[in-house]
Design a protein around this motif. Structure first.
Motif, mmCIF file in Angstrom:
data_model
loop_
_atom_site.group_PDB
_atom_site.id
_atom_site.type_symbol
_atom_site.label_atom_id
_atom_site.label_comp_id
_atom_site.label_asym_id
_atom_site.label_seq_id
_atom_site.Cartn_x
_atom_site.Cartn_y
_atom_site.Cartn_z
ATOM 1 N N ALA A 1 -6.685 -3.762 12.366
ATOM 2 C CA ALA A 1 -6.142 -3.891 13.715
ATOM 3 C C ALA A 1 -5.839 -5.363 13.989
ATOM 4 O O ALA A 1 -6.637 -6.238 13.663
ATOM 5 C CB ALA A 1 -7.143 -3.359 14.729
ATOM 6 N N VAL A 2 -4.684 -5.613 14.584
ATOM 7 C CA VAL A 2 -4.267 -6.992 14.821
ATOM 8 C C VAL A 2 -3.738 -7.145 16.242
ATOM 9 O O VAL A 2 -2.976 -6.298 16.727
ATOM 10 C CB VAL A 2 -3.169 -7.419 13.817
ATOM 11 N N ILE A 3 -4.147 -8.207 16.903
ATOM 12 C CA ILE A 3 -3.573 -8.557 18.205
ATOM 13 C C ILE A 3 -2.252 -9.275 17.967
ATOM 14 O O ILE A 3 -2.214 -10.304 17.292
ATOM 15 C CB ILE A 3 -4.532 -9.468 18.996
ATOM 16 N N SER A 4 -1.169 -8.719 18.499
ATOM 17 C CA SER A 4 0.148 -9.312 18.245
ATOM 18 C C SER A 4 0.387 -10.566 19.068
ATOM 19 O O SER A 4 1.070 -11.495 18.625
ATOM 20 C CB SER A 4 1.252 -8.281 18.531
ATOM 21 N N MET B 1 -10.687 12.290 14.435
ATOM 22 C CA MET B 1 -9.738 11.753 15.416
ATOM 23 C C MET B 1 -9.720 10.231 15.383
ATOM 24 O O MET B 1 -8.662 9.601 15.396
ATOM 25 C CB MET B 1 -10.108 12.226 16.827
ATOM 26 N N LEU B 2 -10.904 9.633 15.326
ATOM 27 C CA LEU B 2 -10.993 8.178 15.336
ATOM 28 C C LEU B 2 -10.390 7.566 14.074
ATOM 29 O O LEU B 2 -9.837 6.461 14.110
ATOM 30 C CB LEU B 2 -12.453 7.740 15.479
ATOM 31 N N LYS B 3 -10.472 8.282 12.980
ATOM 32 C CA LYS B 3 -9.962 7.780 11.707
ATOM 33 C C LYS B 3 -8.469 7.474 11.758
ATOM 34 O O LYS B 3 -7.968 6.634 11.009
ATOM 35 C CB LYS B 3 -10.239 8.809 10.608
ATOM 36 N N GLU B 4 -7.758 8.151 12.669
ATOM 37 C CA GLU B 4 -6.308 7.985 12.761
ATOM 38 C C GLU B 4 -5.905 6.688 13.467
ATOM 39 O O GLU B 4 -4.740 6.293 13.413
ATOM 40 C CB GLU B 4 -5.687 9.179 13.490
ATOM 41 N N LEU B 5 -6.845 6.043 14.113
ATOM 42 C CA LEU B 5 -6.523 4.790 14.796
ATOM 43 C C LEU B 5 -6.328 3.667 13.777
ATOM 44 O O LEU B 5 -7.064 3.593 12.786
ATOM 45 C CB LEU B 5 -7.640 4.398 15.759
ATOM 46 N N PRO B 6 -5.379 2.768 13.993
ATOM 47 C CA PRO B 6 -5.226 1.631 13.079
ATOM 48 C C PRO B 6 -6.455 0.736 13.124
ATOM 49 O O PRO B 6 -6.948 0.396 14.198
ATOM 50 C CB PRO B 6 -3.993 0.904 13.635
ATOM 51 N N GLY B 7 -6.988 0.415 11.954
ATOM 52 C CA GLY B 7 -8.160 -0.437 11.905
ATOM 53 C C GLY B 7 -9.474 0.290 11.869
ATOM 54 O O GLY B 7 -10.524 -0.335 11.722
ATOM 55 N N MET B 8 -9.456 1.634 11.981
ATOM 56 C CA MET B 8 -10.699 2.391 11.962
ATOM 57 C C MET B 8 -11.045 2.807 10.538
ATOM 58 O O MET B 8 -10.235 3.401 9.833
ATOM 59 C CB MET B 8 -10.592 3.646 12.831
ATOM 60 N N TYR B 9 -12.254 2.483 10.126
ATOM 61 C CA TYR B 9 -12.761 2.896 8.823
ATOM 62 C C TYR B 9 -13.966 3.790 9.041
ATOM 63 O O TYR B 9 -14.964 3.369 9.635
ATOM 64 C CB TYR B 9 -13.148 1.678 7.985
#
Length: 240
Positions: free
Chosen positions: A217-220, A197-205
């Motif tokens: 993951a980037v702060i816009s 589940m966590l793998k699907e988050l942007p920035g999760m390796y």
């Protein structure tokens, strides 16, 4: 073991350098009832006075604790004199807010600011009584790394369940909420299902699962993140 009682009654604080590193109770610490909450331990793999000078961990402490379902606490690597005393007395790594052993948390988040701290990560895990190798863990806390050194996490990938690549502020709260909603998987030792589940988050390796590129993951807009107007104030001088 009552770790706080040991600290105040054993006399250990009079035998180590800079005892205020270990007592907690600083101004502006967050105190919550830990029951029915996701327990998130933020760890800096170096001495207290170095970790307390780092703004990134303070921001995560603030943002996580704004969620009523999450309780974030702090820990730092004890100096060699205190580490020896803790091992001698079978005292594990603990949080400064509630003196809870690190292995009783759900997430053990370690910031990786510089490569020279990599061996300290092993010392943290060893003192916390958490299996050093990711492949050996079952119901232990999820060990998650973040910070600038995750730009190349492979040298220490075998020690972590997952890494946050990029701006941790943008996904750490989301990560914590997913774990909170699926704590039964962690308690039953079904780590792989939770990590999927966590793998699907942007920035999760997730080293044991990922086989492709990870989009960081980037702060816009940095203006979306308020500064902390009530930071934790230490009893001792800190670096910078």
């Amino acid at each position: 073991m009552d770790i706080y009682r040991w600290l105040v009654s054993s006399g250990v604080l009079s035998t180590v350098k800079k005892p205020s590193r270990y007592i907690g109770k600083e101004l502006n610490i967050v105190k919550k009832d830990p029951r029915n909450k996701l327990r998130f331990l933020l760890a800096f793999p170096d001495a207290y006075e170095i970790g307390m000078s780092h703004l990134g961990l303070k921001l995560l402490y603030k943002y996580l604790n704004e969620d009523p379902e999450i309780y974030a606490e702090r820990t730092y690597l004890p100096w060699k004199d205190m580490m020896a005393k803790m091992k001698e007395n079978n005292v594990p790594l603990y949080s400064l807010e509630t003196y809870t052993p690190a292995k009783e948390f759900h997430i053990f988040g370690i910031t990786l600011q510089y490569e020279l701290s990599f061996t300290n990560v092993i010392a943290l895990l060893d003192l916390a009584e958490i299996s050093i190798w990711q492949k050996d863990r079952t119901t232990e806390p999820l060990v998650i790394g973040g910070g600038p050194c995750t730009a190349n996490p492979e040298p220490i990938a075998d020690f972590f369940d997952a890494f946050v690549i990029g701006d941790g502020e943008s996904i750490t709260l989301q990560l914590a909420r997913i774990v909170k909603e699926n704590l039964d998987l962690l308690k039953k030792g079904k780590r792989r299902e939770l990590l999927e589940m966590l793998k699907e988050l942007p920035g999760m390796y997730v080293p044991s699962l990922n086989d492709g590129k990870v989009v960081k993951a980037v702060i816009s807009d940095i203006n979306d993140y308020r500064i902390d107007t009530k930071p934790v104030v230490p009893f001792m001088g800190v670096v910078r």
